[in-house]
Design a protein around this motif. Structure first.
Motif, mmCIF file in Angstrom:
data_model
loop_
_atom_site.group_PDB
_atom_site.id
_atom_site.type_symbol
_atom_site.label_atom_id
_atom_site.label_comp_id
_atom_site.label_asym_id
_atom_site.label_seq_id
_atom_site.Cartn_x
_atom_site.Cartn_y
_atom_site.Cartn_z
ATOM 1 N N VAL A 38 0.911 -1.140 -0.064
ATOM 2 C CA VAL A 38 0.082 0.006 0.008
ATOM 3 C C VAL A 38 1.107 1.303 -0.071
ATOM 4 O O VAL A 38 0.656 2.188 -0.688
ATOM 5 C CB VAL A 38 -1.033 -0.014 1.328
ATOM 6 N N THR A 39 1.910 1.244 1.031
ATOM 7 C CA THR A 39 2.780 2.333 0.895
ATOM 8 C C THR A 39 3.618 2.523 -0.682
ATOM 9 O O THR A 39 3.742 3.999 -1.029
ATOM 10 C CB THR A 39 3.838 2.262 2.019
ATOM 11 N N PHE A 48 5.002 9.502 -9.320
ATOM 12 C CA PHE A 48 5.056 9.041 -10.781
ATOM 13 C C PHE A 48 3.765 9.504 -11.726
ATOM 14 O O PHE A 48 3.963 9.724 -12.795
ATOM 15 C CB PHE A 48 5.506 7.810 -10.919
ATOM 16 N N LEU A 49 2.528 9.171 -10.904
ATOM 17 C CA LEU A 49 1.478 9.200 -11.779
ATOM 18 C C LEU A 49 0.616 10.596 -11.380
ATOM 19 O O LEU A 49 -0.455 10.902 -11.850
ATOM 20 C CB LEU A 49 0.511 8.098 -11.483
ATOM 21 N N GLY A 50 0.993 11.302 -10.135
ATOM 22 C CA GLY A 50 0.292 12.545 -9.876
ATOM 23 C C GLY A 50 -0.922 11.930 -9.118
ATOM 24 O O GLY A 50 -1.741 13.082 -9.008
ATOM 25 N N ASN A 51 -1.260 10.837 -8.773
ATOM 26 C CA ASN A 51 -2.475 10.432 -7.879
ATOM 27 C C ASN A 51 -2.039 9.499 -6.891
ATOM 28 O O ASN A 51 -1.480 8.476 -7.152
ATOM 29 C CB ASN A 51 -3.630 10.024 -9.017
ATOM 30 N N ALA A 52 -2.264 9.787 -5.623
ATOM 31 C CA ALA A 52 -2.054 8.935 -4.637
ATOM 32 C C ALA A 52 -3.169 7.619 -4.676
ATOM 33 O O ALA A 52 -4.128 7.925 -5.261
ATOM 34 C CB ALA A 52 -2.209 9.745 -3.309
ATOM 35 N N LEU A 53 -2.914 6.617 -3.972
ATOM 36 C CA LEU A 53 -3.901 5.656 -3.689
ATOM 37 C C LEU A 53 -4.795 5.854 -2.887
ATOM 38 O O LEU A 53 -4.813 6.438 -1.744
ATOM 39 C CB LEU A 53 -2.934 4.072 -3.239
ATOM 40 N N LEU A 135 -13.487 4.226 1.719
ATOM 41 C CA LEU A 135 -13.353 2.741 1.216
ATOM 42 C C LEU A 135 -14.850 1.978 1.207
ATOM 43 O O LEU A 135 -14.988 1.049 0.726
ATOM 44 C CB LEU A 135 -12.036 1.823 1.504
ATOM 45 N N GLN A 136 -15.462 2.479 2.382
ATOM 46 C CA GLN A 136 -16.653 1.893 2.754
ATOM 47 C C GLN A 136 -16.586 0.354 3.278
ATOM 48 O O GLN A 136 -17.467 -0.382 2.996
ATOM 49 C CB GLN A 136 -17.819 2.023 1.291
ATOM 50 N N LEU A 137 -15.600 0.301 3.891
ATOM 51 C CA LEU A 137 -15.176 -1.164 4.699
ATOM 52 C C LEU A 137 -15.986 -0.948 5.941
ATOM 53 O O LEU A 137 -15.968 -0.022 6.759
ATOM 54 C CB LEU A 137 -13.980 -1.290 4.803
#
Length: 172
Positions: A38-39, A48-53, A135-137
């Protein structure tokens, strides 16, 4: 070498405790591996993609709870907690054993009560269908896991902690 022999060779515990320790440490190891992934994906995506997880913070919080509470019974069984022995030089060996027995009883009682209170929170969370924000977990299952691990920690402390104190008194 068979799997059973390999586990027995790497664990000091005997009987079913060895498999419980193996299972809990496997859960902790897989959780730690998941946290690492995840990290990596979060940081890599951010740079690298400009978008965090999405949901990385929630997954990290849940992973840390699983990791800590899965290891707590094993650490307790192995007496791996930090012990402060400032007064040991001033007290007799009998007083030290009595204090050790008292602390094992207090700690196991505290974890039992803590488990009960946490389980009440888990029941309420499941009854209300509480979920994480992004995440609605469902949170109730993780809270139930924490309660069960608290009870297991109490059981390991009362069984092995008291056993250690009583066996130390026979040797002294």
């Amino acid at each position: 070498m068979s799997f059973s022999r390999s586990v027995a060779a790497h664990y000091d515990e005997k009987g079913p405790i060895v498999w419980l320790a193996f299972f809990l440490e496997s859960v902790a190891a897989l959780t730690l591996f998941g946290l690492m992934l995840v990290t990596c994906f979060d940081v890599g995506g951010r740079y690298f993609l400009g978008n965090a997880l999405d949901g990385a913070t929630e997954l990290t919080e849940i992973g840390l709870a699983i990791l800590v509470f899965a290891e707590m019974p094993v650490i307790t069984w192995r007496s791996g907690h930090v012990i402060v022995d400032i007064l040991d030089r001033m007290l007799s060996s009998v007083a030290i054993r009595i204090l050790g027995l008292l602390s094992a009883l207090i700690i196991s009682g505290s974890f039992s009560v803590l488990g009960i209170q946490i389980y009440k929170l888990a029941e309420r969370s499941l009854r209300r269908d509480e979920i994480t924000e992004l995440l609605q977990l469902p949170t109730g299952y993780i809270i139930t896991f924490i309660a069960i691990m608290s009870w297991l920690t109490a059981a390991t402390m009362i069984s092995y902690g008291v056993y250690q104190q009583l066996s130390n008194s026979r040797r002294a």
